[in-house]
Design a protein around this motif. Sequence first.
Motif, PDB file in Angstrom:
ATOM      1  N   VAL A  19       0.873  -1.160   0.000  1.00  0.00           N
ATOM      2  CA  VAL A  19       0.000   0.000   0.000  1.00  0.00           C
ATOM      3  C   VAL A  19       0.915   1.214   0.000  1.00  0.00           C
ATOM      4  CG1 VAL A  19      -1.724   1.305   1.301  1.00  0.00           C
ATOM      5  CG2 VAL A  19      -1.839  -1.198   1.229  1.00  0.00           C
ATOM      6  N   GLY A  20       0.812   2.026  -1.020  1.00  0.00           N
ATOM      7  CA  GLY A  20       1.707   3.162  -1.152  1.00  0.00           C
ATOM      8  C   GLY A  20       1.141   4.452  -0.586  1.00  0.00           C
ATOM      9  N   TYR A  74       4.734  17.911   0.822  1.00  0.00           N
ATOM     10  CA  TYR A  74       4.108  18.819  -0.130  1.00  0.00           C
ATOM     11  C   TYR A  74       2.859  19.401   0.518  1.00  0.00           C
ATOM     12  CZ  TYR A  74       1.752  20.623  -4.242  1.00  0.00           C
ATOM     13  OH  TYR A  74       1.115  21.452  -5.134  1.00  0.00           O
ATOM     14  N   HIS A  75       2.535  20.628   0.127  1.00  0.00           N
ATOM     15  CA  HIS A  75       1.335  21.267   0.665  1.00  0.00           C
ATOM     16  C   HIS A  75       0.814  22.290  -0.330  1.00  0.00           C
ATOM     17  CE1 HIS A  75      -0.623  24.530   3.030  1.00  0.00           C
ATOM     18  NE2 HIS A  75      -1.242  23.495   3.553  1.00  0.00           N
ATOM     19  N   ASP A  76      -0.477  22.248  -0.626  1.00  0.00           N
ATOM     20  CA  ASP A  76      -1.147  23.321  -1.346  1.00  0.00           C
ATOM     21  C   ASP A  76      -2.528  23.492  -0.725  1.00  0.00           C
ATOM     22  OD1 ASP A  76      -2.959  21.494  -2.611  1.00  0.00           O
ATOM     23  OD2 ASP A  76      -1.679  21.330  -4.385  1.00  0.00           O
ATOM     24  N   GLN A  77      -3.405  24.265  -1.320  1.00  0.00           N
ATOM     25  CA  GLN A  77      -4.690  24.549  -0.683  1.00  0.00           C
ATOM     26  C   GLN A  77      -5.627  23.349  -0.656  1.00  0.00           C
ATOM     27  OE1 GLN A  77      -6.266  27.794  -2.970  1.00  0.00           O
ATOM     28  NE2 GLN A  77      -7.140  26.455  -4.535  1.00  0.00           N
ATOM     29  N   ASP A  78      -5.398  22.350  -1.523  1.00  0.00           N
ATOM     30  CA  ASP A  78      -6.299  21.199  -1.618  1.00  0.00           C
ATOM     31  C   ASP A  78      -5.786  19.923  -0.980  1.00  0.00           C
ATOM     32  OD1 ASP A  78      -8.232  22.653  -3.078  1.00  0.00           O
ATOM     33  OD2 ASP A  78      -7.102  22.315  -4.932  1.00  0.00           O
ATOM     34  N   LYS A  79      -4.479  19.856  -0.711  1.00  0.00           N
ATOM     35  CA  LYS A  79      -3.927  18.616  -0.157  1.00  0.00           C
ATOM     36  C   LYS A  79      -2.563  18.861   0.471  1.00  0.00           C
ATOM     37  CE  LYS A  79      -1.974  17.236  -4.572  1.00  0.00           C
ATOM     38  NZ  LYS A  79      -2.387  18.457  -5.223  1.00  0.00           N
ATOM     39  N   ALA A  80      -2.207  17.953   1.354  1.00  0.00           N
ATOM     40  CA  ALA A  80      -0.850  17.886   1.895  1.00  0.00           C
ATOM     41  C   ALA A  80      -0.409  16.438   1.773  1.00  0.00           C
ATOM     42  CB  ALA A  80      -0.816  18.337   3.350  1.00  0.00           C
ATOM     43  N   ILE A  81       0.834  16.240   1.451  1.00  0.00           N
ATOM     44  CA  ILE A  81       1.385  14.888   1.363  1.00  0.00           C
ATOM     45  C   ILE A  81       2.391  14.747   2.496  1.00  0.00           C
ATOM     46  CG2 ILE A  81       2.631  13.226  -0.051  1.00  0.00           C
ATOM     47  CD1 ILE A  81       1.722  14.901  -2.523  1.00  0.00           C
ATOM     48  N   ILE A  82       2.152  13.757   3.348  1.00  0.00           N
ATOM     49  CA  ILE A  82       3.045  13.505   4.478  1.00  0.00           C
ATOM     50  C   ILE A  82       3.524  12.066   4.440  1.00  0.00           C
ATOM     51  CG2 ILE A  82       1.994  15.277   5.948  1.00  0.00           C
ATOM     52  CD1 ILE A  82       0.480  13.024   7.404  1.00  0.00           C
ATOM     53  N   ASN A  83       4.681  11.822   5.026  1.00  0.00           N
ATOM     54  CA  ASN A  83       5.180  10.467   5.239  1.00  0.00           C
ATOM     55  C   ASN A  83       5.006  10.138   6.701  1.00  0.00           C
ATOM     56  OD1 ASN A  83       5.948  10.046   2.610  1.00  0.00           O
ATOM     57  ND2 ASN A  83       8.091  10.550   2.944  1.00  0.00           N
ATOM     58  N   LEU A  84       4.418   8.983   6.963  1.00  0.00           N
ATOM     59  CA  LEU A  84       4.206   8.513   8.326  1.00  0.00           C
ATOM     60  C   LEU A  84       4.147   6.996   8.306  1.00  0.00           C
ATOM     61  CD1 LEU A  84       3.558   9.193  11.317  1.00  0.00           C
ATOM     62  CD2 LEU A  84       1.138   9.178  10.661  1.00  0.00           C
ATOM     63  N   ALA A  85       4.920   6.375   9.161  1.00  0.00           N
ATOM     64  CA  ALA A  85       4.911   4.911   9.295  1.00  0.00           C
ATOM     65  C   ALA A  85       5.198   4.219   7.960  1.00  0.00           C
ATOM     66  CB  ALA A  85       3.591   4.431   9.889  1.00  0.00           C
ATOM     67  N   ASP A  86       6.208   4.712   7.263  1.00  0.00           N
ATOM     68  CA  ASP A  86       6.661   4.118   6.008  1.00  0.00           C
ATOM     69  C   ASP A  86       5.566   4.111   4.938  1.00  0.00           C
ATOM     70  OD1 ASP A  86       8.703   3.034   4.452  1.00  0.00           O
ATOM     71  OD2 ASP A  86       8.094   0.976   4.879  1.00  0.00           O
ATOM     72  N   GLN A  87       4.707   5.138   4.976  1.00  0.00           N
ATOM     73  CA  GLN A  87       3.648   5.242   3.999  1.00  0.00           C
ATOM     74  C   GLN A  87       3.397   6.714   3.684  1.00  0.00           C
ATOM     75  OE1 GLN A  87      -1.011   4.081   3.627  1.00  0.00           O
ATOM     76  NE2 GLN A  87       0.287   2.668   4.696  1.00  0.00           N
ATOM     77  N   SER A  88       2.919   6.965   2.492  1.00  0.00           N
ATOM     78  CA  SER A  88       2.548   8.308   2.091  1.00  0.00           C
ATOM     79  C   SER A  88       1.067   8.509   2.391  1.00  0.00           C
ATOM     80  CB  SER A  88       2.812   8.470   0.588  1.00  0.00           C
ATOM     81  OG  SER A  88       2.453   9.754   0.159  1.00  0.00           O
ATOM     82  N   LEU A  89       0.751   9.569   3.134  1.00  0.00           N
ATOM     83  CA  LEU A  89      -0.636   9.909   3.435  1.00  0.00           C
ATOM     84  C   LEU A  89      -0.966  11.220   2.739  1.00  0.00           C
ATOM     85  CD1 LEU A  89      -0.786   9.229   7.293  1.00  0.00           C
ATOM     86  CD2 LEU A  89      -1.403   7.671   5.447  1.00  0.00           C
ATOM     87  N   PHE A  90      -2.063  11.231   2.016  1.00  0.00           N
ATOM     88  CA  PHE A  90      -2.564  12.450   1.396  1.00  0.00           C
ATOM     89  C   PHE A  90      -3.684  12.974   2.271  1.00  0.00           C
ATOM     90  CE2 PHE A  90      -1.337  12.703  -3.290  1.00  0.00           C
ATOM     91  CZ  PHE A  90      -0.210  11.923  -3.138  1.00  0.00           C
ATOM     92  N   LEU A  91      -3.509  14.167   2.808  1.00  0.00           N
ATOM     93  CA  LEU A  91      -4.556  14.849   3.566  1.00  0.00           C
ATOM     94  C   LEU A  91      -5.296  15.710   2.545  1.00  0.00           C
ATOM     95  CD1 LEU A  91      -2.358  15.937   6.598  1.00  0.00           C
ATOM     96  CD2 LEU A  91      -3.687  13.818   6.323  1.00  0.00           C
TER      97      LEU A  91
END
Length: 137
Positions: A8-9, A35-52
């Motif tokens: 799961v990426g 990464y961060h813009d007005q519609d999303k943020a991309i974070i790394n947590l627990a060896d996975q990429s999470l898109f907020l």
Amino acid sequence: MTEKLWRVGTTYIPVIDVKASADWYVSKLGAELNYHDQDKAIINLADQSLFLVKAKEGQTSNFIDVKGQVRFSLTFEVDGQSALESMHHDFINKGIKVGEIENRGHVGRNFVFEDLDGNKFDVWSELSPTFRKKQVK
């Protein structure tokens, strides 16, 4: 079928305020902001990429099970019960909304916590054997 799914990426999490949520994940959970813009943020947590991902108010990644309970869709793993208890205590001190440590009748213990938007996540005291074999020295 000769191909297989390897991992799961990315997991997508609905949030109301992208910046506030990204700041929360970084400060409370130790995530790395990529990464961060007005519609999303991309974070790394627990060896996975999470898109907020910016979503309408009231949206969460939770679901209601057959017994009417609101459930989480993601479980994080820690290495042992003492690590689970330490993290539970740390989350309480950071003001994160957490549930009690539970015995669910299987190996290990769990607790549930919530982010700013009410997205529920589970923490389990057992690392999967495959992960342990590959990652933990």
